[in-house]
Enzyme design. Structure first.
Site, PDB file in Angstrom:
ATOM      1  N   ALA A  30     -16.836 -35.218  66.960  1.00 53.21           N
ATOM      2  CA  ALA A  30     -17.072 -36.415  68.011  1.00 53.21           C
ATOM      3  C   ALA A  30     -18.645 -36.908  68.697  1.00 53.21           C
ATOM      4  CB  ALA A  30     -16.422 -36.611  69.205  1.00 53.21           C
ATOM      5  N   GLU A  74     -19.948 -42.846  69.812  1.00 58.07           N
ATOM      6  CA  GLU A  74     -19.689 -43.771  71.244  1.00 58.07           C
ATOM      7  C   GLU A  74     -19.861 -45.023  71.367  1.00 58.07           C
ATOM      8  OE1 GLU A  74     -21.894 -42.510  74.802  1.00 58.07           O
ATOM      9  OE2 GLU A  74     -21.016 -39.938  74.465  1.00 58.07           O
ATOM     10  N   GLY A  83     -21.017 -47.742  72.866  1.00 57.76           N
ATOM     11  CA  GLY A  83     -22.304 -47.478  72.585  1.00 57.76           C
ATOM     12  C   GLY A  83     -23.184 -47.134  71.286  1.00 57.76           C
ATOM     13  N   ARG A 120     -31.839 -52.360  23.203  1.00 62.75           N
ATOM     14  CA  ARG A 120     -31.653 -53.198  23.906  1.00 62.75           C
ATOM     15  C   ARG A 120     -31.147 -54.713  23.980  1.00 62.75           C
ATOM     16  NH1 ARG A 120     -34.881 -52.140  28.202  1.00 62.75           N
ATOM     17  NH2 ARG A 120     -34.410 -54.239  29.749  1.00 62.75           N
ATOM     18  N   ILE A 129     -17.660 -57.502  36.202  1.00 60.59           N
ATOM     19  CA  ILE A 129     -17.090 -57.851  35.175  1.00 60.59           C
ATOM     20  C   ILE A 129     -16.204 -57.945  34.586  1.00 60.59           C
ATOM     21  CG2 ILE A 129     -17.031 -55.792  32.762  1.00 60.59           C
ATOM     22  CD1 ILE A 129     -19.288 -54.529  34.209  1.00 60.59           C
ATOM     23  N   LEU A 130     -15.214 -57.410  35.935  1.00 61.80           N
ATOM     24  CA  LEU A 130     -13.477 -58.341  35.610  1.00 61.80           C
ATOM     25  C   LEU A 130     -12.366 -58.739  36.089  1.00 61.80           C
ATOM     26  CD1 LEU A 130     -12.652 -53.736  35.334  1.00 61.80           C
ATOM     27  CD2 LEU A 130     -12.900 -55.329  33.867  1.00 61.80           C
ATOM     28  N   GLU A 133     -22.126 -40.395  59.087  1.00 59.61           N
ATOM     29  CA  GLU A 133     -22.451 -38.624  59.075  1.00 59.61           C
ATOM     30  C   GLU A 133     -24.210 -39.631  57.840  1.00 59.61           C
ATOM     31  OE1 GLU A 133     -21.449 -34.868  57.019  1.00 59.61           O
ATOM     32  OE2 GLU A 133     -19.137 -35.743  57.595  1.00 59.61           O
ATOM     33  N   GLY A 134     -24.263 -41.187  58.873  1.00 57.37           N
ATOM     34  CA  GLY A 134     -25.400 -41.903  58.962  1.00 57.37           C
ATOM     35  C   GLY A 134     -25.610 -42.522  57.672  1.00 57.37           C
ATOM     36  N   THR A 135     -25.865 -43.607  58.306  1.00 56.42           N
ATOM     37  CA  THR A 135     -25.972 -44.665  57.137  1.00 56.42           C
ATOM     38  C   THR A 135     -27.557 -44.987  56.441  1.00 56.42           C
ATOM     39  OG1 THR A 135     -27.449 -46.328  58.426  1.00 56.42           O
ATOM     40  CG2 THR A 135     -25.533 -46.325  59.071  1.00 56.42           C
TER      41      THR A 135
END
Ligand SMILES: Cc1cc2nc3c(=O)[nH]c(=O)nc-3n(C[C@H](O)[C@H](O)[C@H](O)COP(=O)(O)OP(=O)(O)OC[C@H]3O[C@@H](n4cnc5c(N)ncnc54)[C@H](O)[C@@H]3O)c2cc1C
Length: 389
Positions: free
Chosen positions: A117, A120, A122, A278, A340-341, A366-368
């Site tokens: 943990a 929080e 804030g 391509r 795509i779908l 775990e960190g953005t």
């Protein structure tokens, strides 16, 4: 030299995990629809499979390193669902214990399921801003504060709680403490309701005059030389191993989405021609190939971060690269497959819409993604966190 060629026994283990993953998919919608229900520690079909942990630990010497194999297993499991066939008795707090605990603490809590943990109401990304306090009173620490979004907080037997021992000292004042469930003053105030990974229990916790023995300070007594590694830097090492694991989870969702889209297109007679130049590719085909390439890049970055851990080398930078890339494909690939779908991708008849929701967290906890890219930039250019934040 890095070599990710798998031995026959490792291929066999991965093949078992794929079969297990298919079983977990049967439960995916059930626990997604009923977030209030905790999935069992083992699904009914678990007994039909050999114990995977034992199989992994009994592998011949010279097979793929353990950390690398764990990433491959993580991708495969997540390809199935968030509901595991069997819950492991470890959580993020156990990784912190292994990164920063004393040998005595590792022996004592090694088999205890521990959540972690930090966050929080804030404070999130800026973890040095936590307000939860720890005051030393004789032979005890007294903890006060609120924690939110604690993964495995309901199921865990204890929680590694980050708190400050000196609000004016910033990072230097932050320590982590093992708080066992049932300690007076420790209360689970709610189970969070979420966009995705609803089978994973996430708790909010209140600590009010919560008194724990002095030796529950992770890393041991600060005043004893060679102890006290449970401070900010020590516990941050936890993430060098767990961030690639989070990336693996996101990559599994990207892989599942790509497989689903490829199969759905094939049923409509659209096949992917990998060989054509391509200029001869349709827009759909080009998009799928690009997403495959991105997913492969994220996979290789993740395996590299784990491989460095296997060969006992520093992997802080690579862990963040893998988390950033894993976070990216877990958002962009399910989203691209839905594009795509079309409407089919959003139907609750299939799991693709769920993979989009489940994958989203990869780039947050775990960190953005932004925080990972800050760490990458700081490490490459040699800036301190004060210089680049
Ligand atoms: C399902 C779930 C499980 C979780 N599990 C845990 C857990 O087990 N334990 C725990 O402690 N926490 C957990 N968290 C909390 C999670 O780690 C935080 O949500 C995360 O750290 C981001 O904090 P925040 O949500 O307060 O966002 P903020 O920090 O407020 O960030 C908001 C936005 O601003 C961006 N941002 C912030 N700072 C910077 C910066 N310096 N530069 C550029 N951009 C920036 C962020 O990238 C983000 O996009 C969990 C969250 C969720 C949703």
């Amino acid at each position: 030299m890095i070599d990710f060629t798998l031995s026959d026994s490792d291929k066999d283990i991965l093949e078992q995990v794929r079969r297990e993953a298919l079983v977990t998919r049967k439960y995916a919608r059930h626990y997604d629809d009923r977030e209030e229900e905790l999935p069992p520690m083992a699904l009914p079909e678990a007994s039909e499979f050999p114990n995977l942990l034992e199989r992994v630990l009994e592998r011949p010497a010279g097979d793929t390193g353990l950390a690398t194999l764990q990433m491959l297993l993580g991708i495969e499991r997540s390809w199935g669902d968030t509901v595991p066939l069997r819950f492991q008795r470890t959580a993020l707090g156990n990784a912190a214990l292994m990164a920063a605990g004393t040998p005595e603490q590792k022996a004592r809590w090694g088999k205890t399921m521990l959540a972690m943990a930090i966050t929080e109401p804030g404070c999130g990304s800026d973890s040095k801003a936590i307000k939860t306090t720890a005051r030393l009173q004789g032979d005890h620490w007294v903890l006060d504060g609120e924690k939110i979004f604690v993964t495995t907080g309901i199921r865990a037997e204890g929680v590694v709680v980050w708190a400050t021992t000196d609000a004016h000292a910033g990072r230097a004042g932050i320590k982590s403490f093992v708080v066992m469930k049932g300690t007076p003053g420790f209360e689970i105030t709610r189970k969070e309701k979420k966009l995705g990974i609803r089978a994973s229990d996430t708790a909010a916790i209140s600590l009010s005059q919560c008194k724990i023995p002095r030796d529950h300070l992770l890393g041991g007594d600060e005043s004893i030389p060679k102890q006290g590694s449970g401070g900010f830097r020590g516990v941050m090492k936890t993430f060098n191993m767990t961030r690639p694991g989070v990336a693996a989870g996101g990559i599994g969702k990207a892989r599942a989405s790509l497989d689903f889209a490829t199969e759905a297109l094939a049923q409509e007679g659209v096949t992917i021609d990998w060989e054509c130049g391509r200029n001869a590719r349709s827009a759909t085909c080009a998009r799928l190939i690009q997403m495959e390439a991105d997913t492969e890049a994220a996979t290789l970055a993740t395996l590299r971060a784990a491989w460095l851990a296997d060969v006992k080398q520093e992997n802080n930078l690579e862990a963040s690269i893998s988390k950033s890339k894993g976070g990216e494909v877990s958002r962009s690939v399910p989203q691209g497959c839905i594009e795509i779908l079309g409407a089919l991708g959003t139907s609750r008849q299939y799991l693709l819409e769920k993979w989009l929701r489940d994958g989203r967290i990869t780039d947050i906890y775990e960190g953005t993604g932004q925080i990972q890219r800050l760490i990458i930039a700081r490490t490459i250019f040699g800036y301190s966190s004060a210089e680049l934040s």
